[in-house]
Design a protein around this motif. Structure first.
Motif: not given
Lengths: 297, 297
Positions: B142, B151-153, B155-156, B174, B179, B183, B186-187
Motif C-alpha cells: 500500500f 501502483e495497484p497494477e 501489486v496485482l 500495509d 493505506g 485502496q 481495489e487491491l
C-alpha cells in the motif's frame, strides 16, 4: 465527495483535560484551526463553569477570536440558559446535545431524555427567530455507560421527534466509543430517511472511530466531528477517551478522494502546538507518523 | 461470517521491541493466545538473529510450545535457509513475505522484488512436497517508505505471478500503515479475482488499520493479521508502528456479528500480561477501555 469536518477540539477536546487552558489560548486554537482550513468548529461550551471549569470563560473565548467571515464558530449548549449565553456571545451556530437515555441525561444535564427532547424543539424555534444555525446531537446513541446497549429504535424514536422541528443538522454521537460500523450504517441510514442532514460524532475509545467514520460517509452522513490531536473525553462518562483525531480523519478522507478544504500539513502543526500547550503527547497518530512521504533512497 | 484472525504478535509484534523476550516467554505468549481461542499465530521468525536479535531462538520457541492440535503455529521466512529451519523446527505453516518494491526488498532481505517473487514459487513447491501449509505476503503493498505510493497494477502484477503457483493464502501487507479503505477494496478485489484466498495485514500507524480491516472483509478477505496489544513495527521501515491490535479487531468483528472463536475477555488478559512482560503500555485501546459493560446505575 465533500465532507464537512467540524473540529470540536476547543470544546469536547479540552473539557476533560487536567490542564486548563485560558480563554485566550482556546481562542488561539480556534484561530490556528481556521488557518489550517477548518471552516467549522465548536469554539466554546456554554455550560456551568462550576461543573466544567475547563470551559469557563466561553464569552471571553468568543471575544478573543480573530473571526473570519468564512468560518462558522459554534457553541455547545445543554439548556436554555446556555442557549441565551451563546447567542449573546455571538456564536454563528448553536449545538444542542442531549442523551437518549435517562440515566445519562440525569447525570450529564439533570433532566430526562424526554424533557431534553422537548427542549430541542423549543431551541430550534428560538434559533430560527434569532437567525442562528442550530444542530441537535443525540448523545450516547451507540451505547450508554449506565444502561449499556441502546436499541436503534430508541435512537430513531428521538430522531423522529427532533425531525418534527428540524434543526440544520442532526448529529449521532458515540459519546463513549463503543459503536461499530454496522451499527453506524443502521442508524445513519435510518435518520437519513427522515430528510434531515445527518452528522456523526465518534470517540476512538475502542479504536473503531475511523472505521465508523467511513461507514457513516458510506451511509450518507455529510458532517463529521473530530478533535485536533484526538483529545477529549466526557466529564460525566466513566473511561471515555478522545474524539477521533481531526488530522487522522483528514488523512483518511483525502486518501479516499474526499475533499475537506483542510491543509493536512498545517493541521498537523496545530496538533503539535496543542501538544505543547497541554504538555503531553496526544492520542492522534498522523501528527506523530507524519504525512506519508517517502524517505530518500 | 467467520473471519480467521492470525495473531502475529509473537513475531511482528515483538521483532521491533527494545526489550528482548526470551524464547520461553515468547512460547508462553503463544500458549496464552491459544488459551484465548486463537487458532492461528506466527510463533517465530526464522530470520538472521544477528540482524533481528529479538527473534533469536526461533527453534527454542517452537520446542517450548505446549502445542495444541487445533492450533496452527506458523513461522516467518524470508529465504530458503529460513524455510529449511522453519520446517525442521516443525511449523504447521510457513509464511513467506517479500516486498513489491526493489528499494524495500534490498534493505529488508537483500534481494529484488522480482527475485523474491521467483523464490515464492520455489517455496510453494517445496512446501507442497514437505506437506506444510504456506502463505505468501506481499509487503509494502500500500506504500513504500522509500518509493512512496505503490501502483495497484504493480501489486496485482506480483499477485498474478504468485497465483500461478498458488499458496494457501496470499496476504496483502500495509507494512508502514499508509493505506486507506478505497485502496484496500481495489487491491483485495483485484487479488480475489485470481482465485486465491486473500488475507490482509494492517499496521495502525495512521489510525486507518481497523477501517482498512472492515474494507478488506467487505471486499472478500478471509484472513486478517493482528498483534495482541497492537505491538509491532518493522526494523527496516522508518517510523513504522504496531499492527492493528488483535483485541481491538475482535471487539469490532464481534460487534458486527462476525465469528472468530476468540474469547475477548481472555484475549484482553493476554494483552495485560504482555504489557507487564514488556514493562510498558501497549498501543491497543480495548484492553485499556475494557469490554463494554455498563457501570452500576
Amino acid at each position: 465527495m465533500r465532507v464537512e469536518v467540524v473540529d470540536v477540539g476547543p470544546r469536547d477536546g479540552l473539557q476533560n483535560e487536567e490542564k486548563i487552558l485560558s480563554p485566550e489560548v482556546r481562542a488561539e486554537l480556534c484561530d490556528r484551526l481556521a488557518g489550517a482550513g477548518l471552516r467549522r468548529m465548536e469554539a466554546a461550551s456554554f455550560v456551568n463553569p462550576r461543573l466544567v471549569p475547563q470551559m469557563a470563560g466561553a464569552e471571553e473565548v468568543m471575544a478573543a477570536l480573530n473571526r473570519r467571515p468564512e468560518v462558522s464558530y459554534a457553541g455547545l449548549v445543554l439548556n436554555e440558559r446556555g442557549y441565551e449565553r451563546a447567542v449573546a456571545a455571538g456564536v454563528d451556530e448553536v449545538r444542542y446535545a442531549f442523551p437518549v437515555t435517562d440515566s445519562f441525561a440525569r447525570r450529564n444535564q439533570n433532566t430526562t431524555a424526554g424533557e431534553a427532547a422537548g427542549l430541542a424543539a423549543r431551541l430550534v424555534e428560538r434559533a430560527r427567530l434569532d437567525g442562528v444555525r442550530i444542530s441537535v446531537t443525540l448523545s450516547v446513541a451507540f451505547g450508554c455507560p449506565f444502561e449499556g446497549r441502546v436499541e436503534p429504535e430508541r435512537v430513531l424514536g428521538f430522531a423522529r421527534r427532533v425531525a418534527e422541528a428540524p434543526p440544520d443538522e442532526l448529529i449521532l454521537a458515540d459519546t463513549i466509543g463503543v459503536g461499530v460500523p454496522s451499527q453506524v450504517e443502521e442508524l445513519v441510514g435510518g435518520v437519513g430517511e427522515l430528510g434531515v442532514t445527518v452528522g456523526c460524532h465518534f470517540h476512538d475509545t475502542r479504536n473503531t472511530g475511523l472505521a465508523n467514520a467511513v461507514a457513516a460517509i458510506g451511509a450518507g452522513a455529510a458532517v463529521l466531528d473530530a478533535s485536533v490531536g484526538g483529545t477529549g473525553g466526557c466529564p460525566f462518562a466513566p473511561r471515555a477517551t478522545g474524539n477521533i483525531a481531526t488530522e487522522d480523519l483528514v488523512y483518511l478522507l483525502h486518501g479516499m478522494g474526499h475533499e475537506t478544504g483542510i491543509d493536512l500539513g498545517s493541521l498537523i502543526g496545530v496538533a503539535e502546538w496543542l501538544s505543547g500547550q497541554l504538555g503531553k503527547e496526544l492520542p492522534g497518530r498522523v501528527y506523530k507518523a507524519g504525512v506519508f512521504e517517502p524517505v530518500a533512497k
